[in-house]
Design an enzyme around this catalytic site. Structure first.
Site, PDB file in Angstrom:
ATOM      1  N   TYR A   1     -10.437  -2.964  11.899  1.00  0.00           N
ATOM      2  CA  TYR A   1      -9.534  -2.680  13.019  1.00  0.00           C
ATOM      3  C   TYR A   1      -9.550  -3.873  13.972  1.00  0.00           C
ATOM      4  O   TYR A   1     -10.526  -4.064  14.691  1.00  0.00           O
ATOM      5  CB  TYR A   1      -9.983  -1.422  13.764  1.00  0.00           C
TER       6      TYR A   1
ATOM      7  N   ASP B   1     -11.683   9.436   6.889  1.00  0.00           N
ATOM      8  CA  ASP B   1     -11.550  10.157   8.154  1.00  0.00           C
ATOM      9  C   ASP B   1     -12.321  11.469   8.130  1.00  0.00           C
ATOM     10  O   ASP B   1     -12.712  11.968   7.073  1.00  0.00           O
ATOM     11  CB  ASP B   1     -10.067  10.444   8.450  1.00  0.00           C
TER      12      ASP B   1
ATOM     13  N   THR C   1      -3.848   4.764  -1.612  1.00  0.00           N
ATOM     14  CA  THR C   1      -4.790   5.376  -0.683  1.00  0.00           C
ATOM     15  C   THR C   1      -5.427   6.624  -1.274  1.00  0.00           C
ATOM     16  O   THR C   1      -4.916   7.225  -2.225  1.00  0.00           O
ATOM     17  CB  THR C   1      -4.113   5.743   0.647  1.00  0.00           C
TER      18      THR C   1
ATOM     19  N   LYS D   1       8.124   4.420   2.094  1.00  0.00           N
ATOM     20  CA  LYS D   1       9.488   3.976   2.366  1.00  0.00           C
ATOM     21  C   LYS D   1       9.666   2.558   1.841  1.00  0.00           C
ATOM     22  O   LYS D   1       8.756   1.741   1.907  1.00  0.00           O
ATOM     23  CB  LYS D   1       9.792   3.999   3.869  1.00  0.00           C
TER      24      LYS D   1
ATOM     25  N   GLN E   1       7.370   6.791  16.774  1.00  0.00           N
ATOM     26  CA  GLN E   1       6.167   6.065  16.362  1.00  0.00           C
ATOM     27  C   GLN E   1       5.539   5.283  17.512  1.00  0.00           C
ATOM     28  O   GLN E   1       4.361   4.945  17.446  1.00  0.00           O
ATOM     29  CB  GLN E   1       6.508   5.127  15.203  1.00  0.00           C
TER      30      GLN E   1
ATOM     31  N   LYS F   1     -20.685  -4.607   6.180  1.00  0.00           N
ATOM     32  CA  LYS F   1     -19.933  -4.336   4.953  1.00  0.00           C
ATOM     33  C   LYS F   1     -19.811  -5.597   4.094  1.00  0.00           C
ATOM     34  O   LYS F   1     -19.934  -5.543   2.861  1.00  0.00           O
ATOM     35  CB  LYS F   1     -18.548  -3.776   5.294  1.00  0.00           C
TER      36      LYS F   1
ATOM     37  N   ARG G   1     -14.867   4.332   4.705  1.00  0.00           N
ATOM     38  CA  ARG G   1     -15.602   5.541   5.069  1.00  0.00           C
ATOM     39  C   ARG G   1     -14.717   6.768   4.932  1.00  0.00           C
ATOM     40  O   ARG G   1     -15.137   7.812   4.442  1.00  0.00           O
ATOM     41  CB  ARG G   1     -16.134   5.449   6.512  1.00  0.00           C
TER      42      ARG G   1
ATOM     43  N   HIS H   1     -12.194   0.023  15.963  1.00  0.00           N
ATOM     44  CA  HIS H   1     -12.147   1.423  15.547  1.00  0.00           C
ATOM     45  C   HIS H   1     -12.360   2.305  16.773  1.00  0.00           C
ATOM     46  O   HIS H   1     -13.140   1.963  17.663  1.00  0.00           O
ATOM     47  CB  HIS H   1     -13.238   1.691  14.506  1.00  0.00           C
TER      48      HIS H   1
ATOM     49  N   GLU I   1       0.854  -1.187   0.000  1.00  0.00           N
ATOM     50  CA  GLU I   1       0.000   0.000   0.000  1.00  0.00           C
ATOM     51  C   GLU I   1       0.885   1.230   0.000  1.00  0.00           C
ATOM     52  O   GLU I   1       1.812   1.347   0.805  1.00  0.00           O
ATOM     53  CB  GLU I   1      -0.908   0.000   1.231  1.00  0.00           C
TER      54      GLU I   1
END
Length: 319
Positions: A180, A126, A49, A307, A247, A200, A124, A184, A18
């Site tokens: 998630y 953000d 994305t 990266k 991170q 979904k 959906r 979520h 991705e």
């Protein structure tokens, strides 16, 4: 080739990637050069994305304020077209509810069909940076399940269908959705979140990709709960290697996830040594990937965040 067909025909786990569309100013050549190192490992597809447009208010000379659209990134459709032109690989654009009307999504689907793209990830999206909670766009979809249903009803023109040998009742797009495994952040509990995920799937999703996680038990438990809830489609684990000490605090806040104590302790001990932190994060992800493959994961999806070095090493070690 549709992801559903890839999953059905694969005899072993495969990698997928991705990427985030580049910021305006990056050239097509620069983008493709950043992707080229991955091609050695024959990933099955690249997800691209989608980022909603934002608005800003600028003060005019008379003291009034005017509203201006801000687009900082190249569109996912354009990026997909550039990748397909250079590499023999499927590209999968993300389509989001956020900031888009149903008619605009229909137009996007026409563009994707024109390019020969028949895989989509439906999300959906953000909320805007100025919002605390997600606000549906007037004339748009409120939930990913509604978006999936809208995409599923898309038929395309008869010409497109003939070109692809599709019968009247064949699905035009293969649809992936997100999940998630640690729930979520807006969901009151994991059970409710899984119930929303099932909506979904019931609306027509063909497979699921999870958000990143750093403890494989989280994924295994999540899959078990999904199966118990009646979700039968493939569930692909998503991974991202930690690369900086920062991170450790940023990812839990941004993605509503936990990082195991063992990993955070190792990084804390090496916090002053950037190279060591990078190595710790990469090796942890290698171990995760090997374990997932050993336990029968259908594929492993990597969030590259633009990266390549650490992802390339992981692919070399695991595939």
């Amino acid at each position: 080739m549709k992801v559903s067909e890839i999953l059905a025909s694969s005899t072993k786990a495969y990698p997928s990637l991705e990427i985030v569309p580049p910021l305006r100013g990056m050239t097509k050549t620069e983008l493709l050069e950043s992707i080229a190192p991955f091609m050695e490992f024959s990933p099955k597809y690249i997800n691209v994305t989608s980022h909603r447009d934002e608005y800003e208010y600028r003060e005019e000379a008379d003291g009034s304020f005017s509203r201006h659209l801000v687009r900082n990134r190249i569109s996912e459709t354009t990026v997909c077209a550039a990748i397909m032109e250079r590499f023999d690989i499927e590209t999968i654009p993300h389509i989001i509810c956020a900031g888009t009307t149903k008619e605009e999504i229909e137009s996007k689907l026409d563009n994707l069909a024109f390019l020969g793209i028949n895989n989509i990830v439906a999300l959906r999206g953000d909320s805007m940076s100025s919002e605390k909670r997600f606000t549906p766009t007037p004339g748009g979809y409120s939930y990913a399940s509604e978006l999936v249903q809208g995409i599923r009803s898309y038929q395309g023109s008869n010409t497109y269908r003939r070109e692809r040998g599709l019968e009247t009742d064949d699905r035009f797009f293969c649809i992936g959705v997100g999940a998630y495994p640690e729930k979520h952040f807006e969901a009151p509990n994991l059970e409710t979140d899984i119930a929303n995920l099932k909506r979904k799937v019931d609306a027509g999703a063909d497979y699921i990709i999870t958000q990143m996680f750093f403890d494989n038990k989280v994924y295994y438990d999540f899959v078990e709960k999904c199966r118990a809830a009646g979700i039968t489609v493939p569930i692909i684990p998503g991974l991202k290697p930690l690369s900086t000490a920062r991170q450790v605090s940023v990812l839990p806040e941004s993605f509503s996830l936990d990082i195991p104590l063992e990993l955070t302790s190792e990084i804390e001990k090496a916090a002053g040594d950037k190279a060591k932190v990078y190595e710790i994060g990469t090796q942890w992800c290698i171990n995760q990937c090997r374990d997932l493959i050993a336990h029968g994961a259908p594929a492993v999806h990597f969030y590259t965040m633009g990266k390549s070095d650490n992802i390339v090493r992981i692919l070399k070690e695991c595939f």
